[in-house]
Design a protein around this motif. Structure first.
Motif, mmCIF file in Angstrom:
data_model
loop_
_atom_site.group_PDB
_atom_site.id
_atom_site.type_symbol
_atom_site.label_atom_id
_atom_site.label_comp_id
_atom_site.label_asym_id
_atom_site.label_seq_id
_atom_site.Cartn_x
_atom_site.Cartn_y
_atom_site.Cartn_z
ATOM 1 N N PRO A 131 0.836 -1.213 0.000
ATOM 2 C CA PRO A 131 0.000 0.000 0.000
ATOM 3 C C PRO A 131 0.876 1.271 0.000
ATOM 4 O O PRO A 131 1.953 1.266 0.582
ATOM 5 C CB PRO A 131 -0.774 -0.094 1.311
ATOM 6 N N LEU A 132 0.382 2.349 -0.653
ATOM 7 C CA LEU A 132 1.093 3.626 -0.572
ATOM 8 C C LEU A 132 1.054 4.089 0.882
ATOM 9 O O LEU A 132 0.199 3.656 1.657
ATOM 10 C CB LEU A 132 0.387 4.661 -1.462
ATOM 11 N N PHE A 133 2.007 4.950 1.253
ATOM 12 C CA PHE A 133 1.947 5.535 2.608
ATOM 13 C C PHE A 133 2.328 7.016 2.548
ATOM 14 O O PHE A 133 3.041 7.446 1.648
ATOM 15 C CB PHE A 133 2.825 4.764 3.608
ATOM 16 N N CYS A 134 1.802 7.759 3.532
ATOM 17 C CA CYS A 134 1.991 9.218 3.544
ATOM 18 C C CYS A 134 3.310 9.580 4.225
ATOM 19 O O CYS A 134 3.611 9.083 5.322
ATOM 20 C CB CYS A 134 0.840 9.889 4.305
ATOM 21 N N LEU A 135 4.096 10.428 3.578
ATOM 22 C CA LEU A 135 5.398 10.822 4.146
ATOM 23 C C LEU A 135 5.231 11.740 5.352
ATOM 24 O O LEU A 135 6.158 11.916 6.132
ATOM 25 C CB LEU A 135 6.255 11.526 3.074
ATOM 26 N N ASP A 136 4.025 12.314 5.509
ATOM 27 C CA ASP A 136 3.834 13.224 6.658
ATOM 28 C C ASP A 136 3.177 12.512 7.834
ATOM 29 O O ASP A 136 3.690 12.520 8.942
ATOM 30 C CB ASP A 136 2.971 14.424 6.232
ATOM 31 N N CYS A 137 2.009 11.836 7.574
ATOM 32 C CA CYS A 137 1.301 11.249 8.728
ATOM 33 C C CYS A 137 1.387 9.727 8.759
ATOM 34 O O CYS A 137 0.800 9.083 9.633
ATOM 35 C CB CYS A 137 -0.164 11.691 8.712
ATOM 36 N N ALA A 138 2.085 9.130 7.771
ATOM 37 C CA ALA A 138 2.329 7.670 7.717
ATOM 38 C C ALA A 138 1.057 6.865 7.462
ATOM 39 O O ALA A 138 1.103 5.634 7.472
ATOM 40 C CB ALA A 138 3.010 7.170 8.993
ATOM 41 N N ALA A 139 -0.055 7.552 7.201
ATOM 42 C CA ALA A 139 -1.294 6.802 6.916
ATOM 43 C C ALA A 139 -1.091 5.952 5.654
ATOM 44 O O ALA A 139 -0.429 6.372 4.708
ATOM 45 C CB ALA A 139 -2.452 7.785 6.702
ATOM 46 N N GLU A 140 -1.666 4.727 5.657
ATOM 47 C CA GLU A 140 -1.559 3.857 4.477
ATOM 48 C C GLU A 140 -2.740 4.109 3.552
ATOM 49 O O GLU A 140 -3.816 4.506 3.992
ATOM 50 C CB GLU A 140 -1.535 2.387 4.916
ATOM 51 N N PRO A 153 1.550 14.622 -7.973
ATOM 52 C CA PRO A 153 1.743 13.357 -7.289
ATOM 53 C C PRO A 153 0.554 13.055 -6.369
ATOM 54 O O PRO A 153 -0.137 13.989 -5.941
ATOM 55 C CB PRO A 153 3.004 13.604 -6.473
ATOM 56 N N PRO A 154 0.334 11.778 -6.055
ATOM 57 C CA PRO A 154 -0.761 11.402 -5.177
ATOM 58 C C PRO A 154 -0.603 12.021 -3.794
ATOM 59 O O PRO A 154 0.500 12.100 -3.274
ATOM 60 C CB PRO A 154 -0.652 9.874 -5.099
ATOM 61 N N ARG A 155 -1.761 12.475 -3.241
ATOM 62 C CA ARG A 155 -1.747 13.146 -1.941
ATOM 63 C C ARG A 155 -2.582 12.326 -0.923
ATOM 64 O O ARG A 155 -3.564 11.670 -1.278
ATOM 65 C CB ARG A 155 -2.356 14.552 -2.059
ATOM 66 N N CYS A 156 -2.180 12.440 0.330
ATOM 67 C CA CYS A 156 -2.850 11.734 1.434
ATOM 68 C C CYS A 156 -4.268 12.292 1.613
ATOM 69 O O CYS A 156 -4.476 13.516 1.610
ATOM 70 C CB CYS A 156 -2.033 11.943 2.713
ATOM 71 N N ARG A 157 -5.222 11.360 1.794
ATOM 72 C CA ARG A 157 -6.609 11.792 1.961
ATOM 73 C C ARG A 157 -6.829 12.469 3.311
ATOM 74 O O ARG A 157 -7.782 13.222 3.500
ATOM 75 C CB ARG A 157 -7.556 10.577 1.845
ATOM 76 N N HIS A 158 -5.918 12.191 4.267
ATOM 77 C CA HIS A 158 -6.112 12.751 5.613
ATOM 78 C C HIS A 158 -5.423 14.108 5.757
ATOM 79 O O HIS A 158 -5.986 15.051 6.283
ATOM 80 C CB HIS A 158 -5.554 11.776 6.670
ATOM 81 N N GLN A 160 -3.135 15.568 3.145
ATOM 82 C CA GLN A 160 -2.634 16.131 1.878
ATOM 83 C C GLN A 160 -1.111 15.984 1.730
ATOM 84 O O GLN A 160 -0.504 16.583 0.839
ATOM 85 C CB GLN A 160 -3.017 17.619 1.728
ATOM 86 N N GLY A 161 -0.496 15.161 2.632
ATOM 87 C CA GLY A 161 0.948 14.904 2.498
ATOM 88 C C GLY A 161 1.232 14.073 1.251
ATOM 89 O O GLY A 161 0.308 13.489 0.645
ATOM 90 N N LEU A 162 2.517 14.012 0.866
ATOM 91 C CA LEU A 162 2.901 13.256 -0.335
ATOM 92 C C LEU A 162 2.837 11.746 -0.042
ATOM 93 O O LEU A 162 3.341 11.284 0.982
ATOM 94 C CB LEU A 162 4.338 13.641 -0.735
ATOM 95 N N LEU A 163 2.214 11.005 -0.963
ATOM 96 C CA LEU A 163 2.180 9.540 -0.837
ATOM 97 C C LEU A 163 3.331 8.929 -1.644
ATOM 98 O O LEU A 163 3.749 9.492 -2.661
ATOM 99 C CB LEU A 163 0.853 8.985 -1.383
#
Ligand code: APR
Length: 252
Positions: A131-140, A153-158, A160-163
């Motif tokens: 799974p992708l993961f967020c560089l800011d909040c580590a959410a998968e 680039p894809p952004r975190c849904r929680h 907006q950090g970089l995935l």
């Protein structure tokens, strides 16, 4: 069946501790591009005039995430559109027949897992695409296909950090867990190592083969072209993986 294949069948029947090392050539039979050699991704440069290794590097993901993700998305799209081939399936069947048979793959396509290779005896040394993961909040984020059709680039849904995908990009370190598992199994030794579809461009890919040879084990290469290990192996089978592996396993 040709003489060299029969000799490999005899080795497969006899051996318990077996390591199958795989590279992009195994998935070439699924229609995916290889990196080097004929038609390889790395032979050319990107539309921006960069070597593809630079575009797919950890440094580029930091400095220009949209550019890095442009090429990550191409690789990921190709992997998602294709599927494991009969050679992946035969390797998974071999692992069922041989409880001490391991796979060390450089491929990030996930095709060994999809073909049924047991995760506990599969080392994906360059990681995997999801799974992708967020560089800011580590959410998968497991929805890679959705991100491939959205703006890069894809952004975190929680947050907006970089995935990013859990792959080893150029210039990055190998995962500690993968390296530890490989070293642990190397310490137990292998009786038979079969290298399939790899140019053997990395020391951690060549080392298991050389150490097995030094300990009196048997080594095989399956590759239509010669590679960095061709001169080292006991038997070289100069065919496609798809032409050799299902035939080998069907004779066990
Ligand atoms: N069957 C078997 N081998 C094949 C086939 C096939 N159908 N088609 C091509 N090959 C061989 C080529 O001759 C080549 O030696 O597969 C090899 C592919 O080599 P590479 O493209 O270098 O792929 P690989 O060895 O997996 O590269 C290692 O380099 O950049 C990194 O992360 C990338 O995982 C990759 C790693």
């Amino acid at each position: 069946m040709q003489q060299s294949l029969l000799r490999v069948v005899a080795q497969l029947k006899r051996a318990q501790r077996i390591l199958i090392i795989t590279g992009a050539g195994l998935s070439a039979d699924s229609g995916l591009p290889t990196y080097r050699g004929l038609g390889g991704l790395y032979n050319g440069h990107t539309a921006e005039g960069l070597p593809i290794e630079a575009a797919l590097s950890g440094g580029m993901l930091q400095s220009d995430p949209a550019l890095c993700w442009k090429y990550l998305a191409q690789l990921a799209g190709a992997c998602l559109q294709a599927r494991p081939n009969a050679a992946h399936m035969a390797i998974a069947r071999l692992q069922k027949l041989k409880p001490e048979c391991w796979v060390l793959t450089q491929n990030i396509d996930g095709y060994h897992r999809a073909a049924g290779s047991p995760a506990e005896r599969l080392i994906e040394i360059h990681g995997q695409l999801t799974p992708l993961f967020c560089l800011d909040c580590a959410a998968e984020d497991g929805d890679l296909p959705a991100h491939l059709t959205a703006p890069m680039p894809p952004r975190c849904r929680h947050c907006q950090g970089l995935l990013r995908p859990p792959v080893v990009l150029f210039g990055e370190m190998l995962g500690e867990d993968s390296v530890a598992r490989l070293q642990g199994e190397m310490a137990k030794g292998f009786e038979l190592v079969i290298c399939v579809g790899t140019s053997a461009s990395f020391p951690y890919i060549v080392e298991p083969l050389i150490r097995t040879k030094q300990r009196g084990g048997f080594t095989v290469e399956i590759n239509p072209e010669r590679s960095a290990i061709s001169a080292q192996v006991d038997i070289r089978i100069g065919t496609k993986a798809l032409d050799a592996i299902p035939a080998l396993v069907s004779h066990l």
